[in-house]
Design a protein around this motif. Structure first.
Motif, PDB file in Angstrom:
ATOM      1  N   VAL A 180     -15.522   8.188  -6.321  1.00 18.88           N
ATOM      2  CA  VAL A 180     -13.983   7.634  -5.376  1.00 18.88           C
ATOM      3  C   VAL A 180     -13.328   6.736  -5.012  1.00 18.88           C
ATOM      4  O   VAL A 180     -12.410   6.356  -5.459  1.00 18.88           O
ATOM      5  N   ALA A 181     -15.061   5.849  -4.476  1.00 20.28           N
ATOM      6  CA  ALA A 181     -13.465   4.231  -4.796  1.00 20.28           C
ATOM      7  C   ALA A 181     -13.736   3.602  -5.891  1.00 20.28           C
ATOM      8  O   ALA A 181     -12.225   2.760  -5.287  1.00 20.28           O
ATOM      9  N   GLU A 182     -14.003   4.015  -7.095  1.00 19.50           N
ATOM     10  CA  GLU A 182     -13.684   3.945  -7.973  1.00 19.50           C
ATOM     11  C   GLU A 182     -12.155   4.034  -8.075  1.00 19.50           C
ATOM     12  O   GLU A 182     -11.217   3.636  -9.314  1.00 19.50           O
ATOM     13  N   ALA A 183     -12.122   5.474  -8.538  1.00 18.79           N
ATOM     14  CA  ALA A 183     -10.796   6.172  -8.048  1.00 18.79           C
ATOM     15  C   ALA A 183      -9.479   5.438  -7.913  1.00 18.79           C
ATOM     16  O   ALA A 183      -8.676   5.030  -8.211  1.00 18.79           O
ATOM     17  N   LEU A 184      -9.868   4.725  -6.187  1.00 19.97           N
ATOM     18  CA  LEU A 184      -9.133   4.288  -5.701  1.00 19.97           C
ATOM     19  C   LEU A 184      -8.653   3.108  -5.779  1.00 19.97           C
ATOM     20  O   LEU A 184      -7.707   2.115  -6.414  1.00 19.97           O
ATOM     21  N   ALA A 185     -10.140   2.122  -6.436  1.00 21.68           N
ATOM     22  CA  ALA A 185      -9.914   1.259  -7.448  1.00 21.68           C
ATOM     23  C   ALA A 185      -9.097   0.593  -8.127  1.00 21.68           C
ATOM     24  O   ALA A 185      -8.126   0.097  -8.663  1.00 21.68           O
ATOM     25  N   GLN A 186      -9.342   2.013  -9.025  1.00 20.75           N
ATOM     26  CA  GLN A 186      -7.776   1.028 -10.266  1.00 20.75           C
ATOM     27  C   GLN A 186      -6.664   1.393  -9.909  1.00 20.75           C
ATOM     28  O   GLN A 186      -5.750   0.956 -10.440  1.00 20.75           O
ATOM     29  N   HIS A 187      -6.348   2.440  -8.807  1.00 19.78           N
ATOM     30  CA  HIS A 187      -4.701   2.639  -8.579  1.00 19.78           C
ATOM     31  C   HIS A 187      -4.654   1.437  -7.822  1.00 19.78           C
ATOM     32  O   HIS A 187      -2.958   1.104  -7.963  1.00 19.78           O
ATOM     33  N   ILE A 188      -5.340   0.820  -7.367  1.00 16.55           N
ATOM     34  CA  ILE A 188      -4.721  -0.340  -6.363  1.00 16.55           C
ATOM     35  C   ILE A 188      -4.410  -1.047  -7.514  1.00 16.55           C
ATOM     36  O   ILE A 188      -3.765  -2.103  -7.556  1.00 16.55           O
ATOM     37  N   GLU A 189      -5.295  -1.774  -8.675  1.00 14.49           N
ATOM     38  CA  GLU A 189      -5.145  -2.802  -9.419  1.00 14.49           C
ATOM     39  C   GLU A 189      -3.633  -2.383 -10.147  1.00 14.49           C
ATOM     40  O   GLU A 189      -3.434  -3.064 -10.644  1.00 14.49           O
TER      41      GLU A 189
ATOM     42  N   LEU B 233       0.575  -1.170  -0.340  1.00 15.35           N
ATOM     43  CA  LEU B 233       0.302   0.172   0.121  1.00 15.35           C
ATOM     44  C   LEU B 233       0.782   1.183  -0.014  1.00 15.35           C
ATOM     45  O   LEU B 233       0.067   1.995  -0.071  1.00 15.35           O
ATOM     46  N   PRO B 234       1.896   1.225   0.232  1.00 12.86           N
ATOM     47  CA  PRO B 234       2.278   2.751   0.760  1.00 12.86           C
ATOM     48  C   PRO B 234       2.752   3.299  -1.115  1.00 12.86           C
ATOM     49  O   PRO B 234       2.260   4.329  -0.972  1.00 12.86           O
ATOM     50  N   GLY B 235       2.860   2.848  -1.755  1.00 15.31           N
ATOM     51  CA  GLY B 235       3.651   3.451  -2.981  1.00 15.31           C
ATOM     52  C   GLY B 235       2.236   3.964  -3.621  1.00 15.31           C
ATOM     53  O   GLY B 235       2.237   4.942  -4.542  1.00 15.31           O
ATOM     54  N   ILE B 236       1.519   2.259  -3.547  1.00 12.19           N
ATOM     55  CA  ILE B 236      -0.120   2.648  -4.163  1.00 12.19           C
ATOM     56  C   ILE B 236      -0.945   4.315  -3.636  1.00 12.19           C
ATOM     57  O   ILE B 236      -1.210   4.907  -4.380  1.00 12.19           O
ATOM     58  N   LEU B 237      -0.479   3.874  -2.032  1.00 15.02           N
ATOM     59  CA  LEU B 237      -1.494   5.334  -1.261  1.00 15.02           C
ATOM     60  C   LEU B 237      -0.772   6.311  -1.733  1.00 15.02           C
ATOM     61  O   LEU B 237      -1.787   7.696  -1.962  1.00 15.02           O
ATOM     62  N   ALA B 238       0.835   6.919  -1.701  1.00 13.86           N
ATOM     63  CA  ALA B 238       1.129   7.694  -2.157  1.00 13.86           C
ATOM     64  C   ALA B 238       1.068   8.550  -3.875  1.00 13.86           C
ATOM     65  O   ALA B 238       0.984   9.693  -3.511  1.00 13.86           O
ATOM     66  N   ARG B 239       0.692   7.443  -4.464  1.00 13.04           N
ATOM     67  CA  ARG B 239       0.523   8.312  -5.419  1.00 13.04           C
ATOM     68  C   ARG B 239      -0.716   8.503  -6.138  1.00 13.04           C
ATOM     69  O   ARG B 239      -1.305   9.729  -6.768  1.00 13.04           O
ATOM     70  N   PHE B 240      -2.042   8.393  -5.199  1.00 13.64           N
ATOM     71  CA  PHE B 240      -3.505   8.020  -5.125  1.00 13.64           C
ATOM     72  C   PHE B 240      -2.571   9.839  -4.232  1.00 13.64           C
ATOM     73  O   PHE B 240      -4.426   9.961  -5.239  1.00 13.64           O
ATOM     74  N   ALA B 241      -2.741   9.923  -3.475  1.00 14.08           N
ATOM     75  CA  ALA B 241      -2.189  10.709  -2.871  1.00 14.08           C
ATOM     76  C   ALA B 241      -2.221  12.435  -4.181  1.00 14.08           C
ATOM     77  O   ALA B 241      -2.684  13.153  -3.527  1.00 14.08           O
ATOM     78  N   GLY B 242      -1.166  12.432  -4.311  1.00 14.38           N
ATOM     79  CA  GLY B 242      -0.908  13.041  -5.514  1.00 14.38           C
ATOM     80  C   GLY B 242      -1.623  13.134  -6.559  1.00 14.38           C
ATOM     81  O   GLY B 242      -1.970  14.471  -6.935  1.00 14.38           O
ATOM     82  N   SER B 243      -2.326  12.618  -6.964  1.00 14.16           N
ATOM     83  CA  SER B 243      -3.112  12.679  -7.984  1.00 14.16           C
ATOM     84  C   SER B 243      -5.027  13.390  -7.252  1.00 14.16           C
ATOM     85  O   SER B 243      -5.406  12.947  -8.360  1.00 14.16           O
ATOM     86  N   HIS B 244      -5.101  12.474  -5.618  1.00 16.54           N
ATOM     87  CA  HIS B 244      -6.281  13.262  -6.085  1.00 16.54           C
ATOM     88  C   HIS B 244      -6.243  13.903  -4.799  1.00 16.54           C
ATOM     89  O   HIS B 244      -7.145  12.978  -3.584  1.00 16.54           O
ATOM     90  N   PRO B 245      -5.816  14.752  -4.176  1.00 13.52           N
ATOM     91  CA  PRO B 245      -5.322  15.365  -3.074  1.00 13.52           C
ATOM     92  C   PRO B 245      -6.337  16.398  -1.923  1.00 13.52           C
ATOM     93  O   PRO B 245      -6.807  15.738  -1.126  1.00 13.52           O
ATOM     94  N   ALA B 246      -7.727  15.858  -2.882  1.00 11.03           N
ATOM     95  CA  ALA B 246      -9.299  15.936  -2.407  1.00 11.03           C
ATOM     96  C   ALA B 246      -9.452  14.990  -1.732  1.00 11.03           C
ATOM     97  O   ALA B 246     -10.859  15.062  -1.771  1.00 11.03           O
ATOM     98  N   VAL B 247      -9.700  13.545  -1.832  1.00 13.11           N
ATOM     99  CA  VAL B 247      -9.615  12.310  -1.700  1.00 13.11           C
ATOM    100  C   VAL B 247      -9.030  12.419  -0.120  1.00 13.11           C
ATOM    101  O   VAL B 247      -7.870  11.910   0.112  1.00 13.11           O
ATOM    102  N   GLU B 248      -9.645  12.066   1.177  1.00 11.39           N
ATOM    103  CA  GLU B 248      -9.219  11.283   1.996  1.00 11.39           C
ATOM    104  C   GLU B 248      -9.455   9.596   2.332  1.00 11.39           C
ATOM    105  O   GLU B 248     -10.678   9.657   2.151  1.00 11.39           O
ATOM    106  N   VAL B 249      -8.251   9.072   2.374  1.00 13.07           N
ATOM    107  CA  VAL B 249      -8.676   7.848   2.233  1.00 13.07           C
ATOM    108  C   VAL B 249      -8.652   7.356   4.147  1.00 13.07           C
ATOM    109  O   VAL B 249      -7.280   7.700   5.099  1.00 13.07           O
ATOM    110  N   GLU B 250      -9.187   6.221   4.192  1.00 16.89           N
ATOM    111  CA  GLU B 250      -9.705   5.629   5.515  1.00 16.89           C
ATOM    112  C   GLU B 250      -9.293   4.908   6.032  1.00 16.89           C
ATOM    113  O   GLU B 250      -9.807   4.085   5.141  1.00 16.89           O
TER     114      GLU B 250
END
Length: 295
Positions: free
Chosen positions: A271-280, A111-128
């Motif tokens: 929001v969930a679909e955007a994160l799912a795409q980053h995870i995949e 997850l570290p790399g996935i979440l870091a890239r997601f935060a960079g491209s979606h700064p207005a999304v909060e991930v719990e």
């Protein structure tokens, strides 16, 4: 007159980083939406600008040279800053909160790399992020407490649509001395864990006596017990602490089965679909890297 060197095009650096991370010009070209020849030309331009070779083609794919390794770390930092500036001054396409579940075994590995890239491209999304055993995460998803979750194979609800992200073998982990003890001392998760079930089934089929010496809630806990020389445990391929190694038939232990890591979604939201795409995409990138390591 002082000459000013030309600026580095972020597109060139991005292609370079993607090639190194994926070990392939083809995979990088797909990621940036260019042809392979166009990406190859980008790397030639970058090498000409810097005056040093950056990549070598070897038996394991494309690997960075000494200068390429030096550039890689700095290119990642520069691109992260570039993306942060760019995303800050544009209207975010997706905003809100998303609740992700993951077994603790995968949190530090994937997850570290996935979440870091997601935060960079979606700064207005909060991930719990919630870490728990797979069967608990599936139940929380069903109750609407999570939006999506990673899970280990064997915990998927009947009839559910799982996106399988990774598949590979399990290994015994410990020391040679521990592997020779009978009954075999084990450090495993509590009941309901598919890794635990696989380990016990394999030992029973091999008619090897065993005992659960320690019950750990996470892989890090089991590895700590193994590192202390108290029990062996089960893990997926990956870096191990110094003093531990993968064990198998050579040490008198049965082979363990392969297992899969899946992604299970709840109700689909932007929001969930955007994160799912980053995870995949993150798992696809890591899988390509591991394939090169095993080649």
């Amino acid at each position: 007159m002082l000459s000013i060197p030309p600026g580095l095009d972020p597109d060139l650096l991005r292609s370079f980083v993607l090639i190194v991370e994926g070990g392939s010009f083809t995979r990088a070209a797909q990621a940036v939406g260019r042809t392979q020849s166009a990406v190859s030309m980008q790397i030639r331009r970058l090498e000409e600008m810097l005056g040093q070779p950056l990549l070598l083609r070897g038996a394991r794919g494309v690997e960075p040279t000494r200068h390429g390794l030096w550039l890689l770390e700095r290119a990642r930092r520069l691109l992260a800053l570039h993306d942060e500036i760019h995303s800050t001054f544009r209207q975010p396409a997706v905003a809100g909160a998303v609740r992700l579940g993951t077994p603790d075994d995968y949190a530090m590995r994937w997850l570290p790399g996935i979440l870091a890239r997601f935060a960079g491209s979606h700064p207005a999304v909060e991930v719990e992020v919630t870490c728990a055993p797979s069967h608990e995460l599936v139940a929380r998803l069903a109750e609407g407490e999570l939006d999506l979750t990673l899970l280990s194979e064997g915990n998927e609800p009947p009839g559910s649509r799982i996106r399988w992200l990774w598949r590979g073998p399990l290994y015994w982990v410990g020391t040679d001395e521990l592997a020779r003890r009978r009954p075999l001392p084990l450090s495993l998760a509590s009941g309901g864990c598919s890794w635990r079930d696989a380990a016990i089934t394999a030992l029973d089929k091999a008619d090897l006596p065993w005992r659960v010496a320690y019950t750990a809630a996470s892989l890090s806990g089991s590895l700590a017990v193994a590192l202390a020389g108290l029990a062996i445990t089960v893990a997926m391929p990956g870096p191990l602490p110094d003093g531990l190694r993968a064990l198998g038939p050579a040490e008198g232990l049965p082979l363990l089965p392969e297992f899969g890591i899946g992604l299970l979604r709840g109700p689909r939201t932007p929001v969930a679909e955007a994160l799912a795409q980053h995870i995949e995409e993150g798992f696809e990138l890591e899988t390509g890297y591991e394939t090169r390591l095993r080649a």
